[in-house]
Design a protein around this motif. Sequence first.
Motif, mmCIF file in Angstrom:
data_model
loop_
_atom_site.group_PDB
_atom_site.id
_atom_site.type_symbol
_atom_site.label_atom_id
_atom_site.label_comp_id
_atom_site.label_asym_id
_atom_site.label_seq_id
_atom_site.Cartn_x
_atom_site.Cartn_y
_atom_site.Cartn_z
ATOM 1 N N SER A 67 14.788 20.165 6.521
ATOM 2 C CA SER A 67 15.651 19.982 5.403
ATOM 3 C C SER A 67 17.140 19.683 6.145
ATOM 4 O O SER A 67 17.450 19.781 7.479
ATOM 5 C CB SER A 67 16.079 21.251 4.705
ATOM 6 O OG SER A 67 17.071 21.097 3.911
ATOM 7 N N VAL A 68 17.696 18.478 5.655
ATOM 8 C CA VAL A 68 19.051 18.073 6.081
ATOM 9 C C VAL A 68 20.254 18.256 4.953
ATOM 10 O O VAL A 68 19.957 18.084 3.926
ATOM 11 C CB VAL A 68 18.852 16.692 6.567
ATOM 12 C CG1 VAL A 68 18.074 16.586 7.861
ATOM 13 C CG2 VAL A 68 18.611 15.754 5.430
ATOM 14 N N SER A 69 21.286 18.093 5.287
ATOM 15 C CA SER A 69 22.280 18.393 4.351
ATOM 16 C C SER A 69 23.608 17.228 4.944
ATOM 17 O O SER A 69 23.891 17.492 6.294
ATOM 18 C CB SER A 69 22.819 19.621 4.138
ATOM 19 O OG SER A 69 24.118 19.507 3.114
ATOM 20 N N THR A 70 24.218 16.454 4.210
ATOM 21 C CA THR A 70 25.292 15.613 4.864
ATOM 22 C C THR A 70 26.219 15.092 3.799
ATOM 23 O O THR A 70 25.697 15.324 2.304
ATOM 24 C CB THR A 70 24.965 14.359 5.631
ATOM 25 O OG1 THR A 70 26.014 13.770 6.112
ATOM 26 C CG2 THR A 70 23.960 13.400 4.581
ATOM 27 N N THR A 71 27.333 14.686 3.805
ATOM 28 C CA THR A 71 28.411 14.203 2.921
ATOM 29 C C THR A 71 28.648 12.586 3.105
ATOM 30 O O THR A 71 28.664 12.294 4.274
ATOM 31 C CB THR A 71 29.769 14.987 2.964
ATOM 32 O OG1 THR A 71 30.321 15.050 4.142
ATOM 33 C CG2 THR A 71 29.226 16.545 2.623
ATOM 34 N N THR A 72 29.138 11.888 2.359
ATOM 35 C CA THR A 72 29.559 10.711 2.507
ATOM 36 C C THR A 72 31.015 10.510 3.248
ATOM 37 O O THR A 72 31.454 11.517 3.331
ATOM 38 C CB THR A 72 29.737 10.144 1.233
ATOM 39 O OG1 THR A 72 30.437 10.522 0.308
ATOM 40 C CG2 THR A 72 28.409 10.105 0.171
#
Length: 534
Positions: A478-483
């Motif tokens: 799982s990964v999580s990032t913002t613009t």
Amino acid sequence: MTSAADPHANPPVGGTGRAGEPYQPFAHLTAENCALYRRVMGVFVRAKQEFTVHLRPEDVHLGLPPEVRPPLDGVAKALEQLAKWGNLRADPDTSRVTALEDFYRARHIYQLTRAGEAAEEALAAYDGALGRRGELQAVALADIAVQLRAVLALARRPDPDPTVVHLSLLALVDRFSGLAENARAFMGSLQRTVDLHEAEVEVFLAYKQRLIDYLERFIEDLVTRGAEIAGLLEELGVSPESPVGPLLRLAAEREASDAAPDAAAEALAAARARWQGRWDGLRAWFLSVPGRNSQAKLLRSAARQAIPQLLAVVQALNERRAGRSDRSADFRELARWFAEAPDDDARHRLWRSAFGLHSARHLTIDQEALAERDTDPVPASASWYDAPGVRISPQLRRTGSYERRGRARAVQNRDEARAYLAELARKQAEQTAAARARLATRGEVRLSDLDELDRDAFRLFLLLLGDALSMWRPGTTSVSTTTNDGTMEIRLTRLPGGGLAEIDTLDGVLWGPEHLVEIVDLTSAGEVTGAGHE
């Protein structure tokens, strides 16, 4: 025509042969009649491709292009010189001997020597490397994915055929090598295009938009196909115990099967190391590891950076077309004028005209003062301290400016332009907000549960997906990032055994491995989540 006494034929070019004798297979490149020698050697190369071994001077003469074909005697002398350099071998031509006198005539047939053939192969490779432009092969990405799926299917078989395994891996490596080499060549030629300073403006502007569209299309394909290829590579693994390990061993054993008995062990070890290196290179191209980004990510970043660089070149060209002053160009032109001046007096006049370093006697004076100057002129070289004073206008003394000021320039009304830009910004903001609202729903959602995406929502979704995939590392689930602008957040979770998901868009169907995805619109009052696609 170069003869035996040709000064270009004296220095040996290329070293010495095995027995120590000098050989000169590249001497014709610096000779006076280089173009003729190259064309003659080209006739022999084409004849060899058609399985013709020996050629007579008449055959070579007919094989040359008619527009640059010299007399037959000139071709014969060129053949003799090439034979002396070692590019050709001359043998007596006894097939046309009909009388005793013919034995005393110099009749020869010619064929390529090993040194001449090797020199032509080297020149062909050199010319090909210089003229290669390269390309970004989106089709190669699809082919690599297909080959990897075939390799994965072979890895799942209990007893795969070694021949099929070897051929499949060879096809995969060949396609990947072409993709990497073409991408490297293309980015090199692209940088030369960006650095171009003397390009024809109209040609470059017409080429610019097609190039930008080409880069954007490849970036989108690299994001989607690259994610699929990375998933297949992770499933195949890298260690000898992984699914790909037995396949690499089979390919290496088949490659080393033709080695001599006394060198079989060394050949097998070398083949295994070679195949393991090829597989590691393929993984490094598409998979990032801690401390090192993948080549695909670096290529994607370089392609993205090339777009604003191209736009900067366009801006510079537009400024050049608008006639804006370039101080460095002005100084270079002025230096040329100084160099072309006939004498020092002309150079002094040019200096005073260019930099305004005149005498202070240009001020406006009355008729009486002018009459005095005519009667008793003052040379320009006279010091101001020794020269008589100059009567100037009281207005100039009081205000420092004598010229009359005209009517002030009217201020342009730019309300219409500002209104147009404001309306354009409002529409773009509405489109972006609508795309965020389209992607944002609550909770994690399967990709296959999405409805059809319009173009704006799909373009925003691909950007989010690319940011998420760039954060993916081997072994993560799982990964999580913002613009970059901080307006949206994406959370992507692998769904093992989920199969394939399809998303309908206005331009077609996008498919890939099933995932759980959550997209949060950070600009809204509450966190609204939605779904996307890999």
